[in-house]
Design a protein around this motif. Structure first.
Motif, PDB file in Angstrom:
ATOM      1  N   ASN A   1       0.849  -1.194   0.000  1.00  0.00           N
ATOM      2  CA  ASN A   1       0.000   0.000   0.000  1.00  0.00           C
ATOM      3  C   ASN A   1       0.887   1.247   0.000  1.00  0.00           C
ATOM      4  N   TYR A   2       1.393   1.584  -1.168  1.00  0.00           N
ATOM      5  CA  TYR A   2       2.288   2.726  -1.295  1.00  0.00           C
ATOM      6  C   TYR A   2       1.463   3.989  -1.580  1.00  0.00           C
ATOM      7  N   THR A   3       1.720   5.023  -0.828  1.00  0.00           N
ATOM      8  CA  THR A   3       0.994   6.275  -1.011  1.00  0.00           C
ATOM      9  C   THR A   3       1.655   7.105  -2.095  1.00  0.00           C
TER      10      THR A   3
END
Length: 380
Positions: A151-153
């Motif tokens: 879950n990379y922003t």
């Protein structure tokens, strides 16, 4: 022209790596020779219909993005910069041949070949992509780091540049000419040129649900064909005037299901899956079947234009054979089916193929259509 190394096994790759995990393919192309150089690439980026951009990182830590076409490179090629040009396979036979080396993935999944030229130290920052890509290293060397999905922003150091924060690398390699790095969708990666270098990104597409639905809807409504209208001859008085019953919702979903199972929907899907955004071609004077016949008999070849990737459905009628190019359908007698299996995968039409055809008239008519649409050409 480009053949993957015999050490690369297609069946193993598809079973163990495709859309599953990255793979470094050392010397995937042995004795690799660049089919293009940075000057050719810069020339393409000056064209109006070519999608290009320059991404640069300056000494003050600021990122800049400039979009082509470019007329003056001196002002935009500042700092650590990369020139990226999309769809080069649509303009170059040699780049198209490079993409053909990966035709163990179906044509309809192929998107394009993006080529980047980066100066020493340049890159576009850590990011993720939603498509599969083979990164073929040309001249020079580039270091690549690849992490694991998560879950990379996203953040935007420039409004036209999406990056993610740094990640822990699972793969940390340096690619030399002929090396290939395969990266599935969603795997974070970051590349940095260790010297001035060329990288060929062979990308593949996967249409999203809403894109498929939008295209099918547009195709089905563009012909103004009257569809089935909802009816309820057995309507009974509802318990409440605002109530929509499960039976009514089920009937409406059934209408959609019937539409999606129709031949019209299949045709709309084939149109979508064959769309390649090929460049507009000014054909000029249309060629005739007599001219094509004479040309072939004199030893000429009829070949696919760069970037053209035809597709056809497994389901065909006994009398006709239909295939699609760039969203357009072409239907021929089924007598040409066996021949078209060869032509559609890129075999040139020569005099031997023409002589062996069981239906020369239909073949000539088809070739005339394809040439006059700009999808095949009379090669010099």
């Amino acid at each position: 022209m480009y053949t993957l190394s015999s050490d690369f096994t297609i069946s193993t790759f598809l079973k163990e790596y495709w859309q599953k995990k990255p793979l470094v393919i050392r010397q995937g192309f042995t004795t690799f020779v660049d089919p293009i150089d940075e000057h050719d690439l810069a020339g393409l980026a000056q064209e109006e219909d070519v999608d290009s951009r320059i991404v640069s990182l300056h000494d003050d830590g600021q990122w800049q993005v400039h979009h082509g076409p470019f007329s003056d490179y001196e002002t935009v090629c500042q700092g650590k910069w990369t020139l990226l040009v999309q769809g080069v396979d649509r303009y170059s036979d040699d780049i198209n041949a490079l993409m053909e080396a990966f035709n163990f993935i179906p044509y309809w999944r192929m998107d394009d070949v993006m080529i980047s030229y980066a100066v020493d130290g340049a890159g576009v920052g850590p990011h993720t992509d939603q498509y599969d890509v083979f990164l073929v290293q040309g001249k020079g060397k580039r270091a690549w780091r690849v992490g694991v999905p998560g879950n990379y922003t996203p953040h935007y150091p420039h409004k036209d540049l999406q990056q993610i924060n740094d990640f822990e690398a699972q793969i940390d390699v340096v690619l030399a000419p002929g090396d290939i790095l395969y990266i599935p969708p969603g795997w974070p990666h970051d590349g940095q040129a260790l010297q001035d270098c060329l990288t060929y990104s062979v990308g593949f597409r996967a249409p999203e649900q809403h894109q498929i639905l939008q295209h099918v809807t547009d195709e089905l409504t563009s012909g103004l064909k009257q569809g089935l209208r909802y009816s309820d001859p057995n309507l009974s008085q509802p318990r409440h005037p605002a109530l929509i019953t499960s039976t009514e919702l089920s009937a409406l979903r059934g209408m959609l299901s019937d539409l999606l199972a129709s031949t019209d929907c299949d045709n709309a899907l084939m149109s979508l899956l064959s769309t390649q955004h090929l460049p507009d071609t000014d054909i000029g004077i249309l060629v005739t079947t007599d001219e094509i016949s004479a040309y072939i008999e004199e030893g000429g070849l009829i070949t696919r234009t760069p970037g053209c990737k035809p597709v056809f459905s497994e389901h065909q009628t006994d009398s006709d054979f239909t295939f699609y190019v760039n969203g357009e359908a072409f239907t021929t007698p089924s007598s040409l089916k066996e021949l078209l299996w060869e032509i559609l995968k890129g075999e040139p039409v020569d005099n031997t193929m023409f002589i062996n055809s069981d239906d020369k008239a239909s073949l000539l008519n088809l070739l005339a259509q394809l040439i006059n649409h700009g999808y095949w050409e009379m090669s010099d």
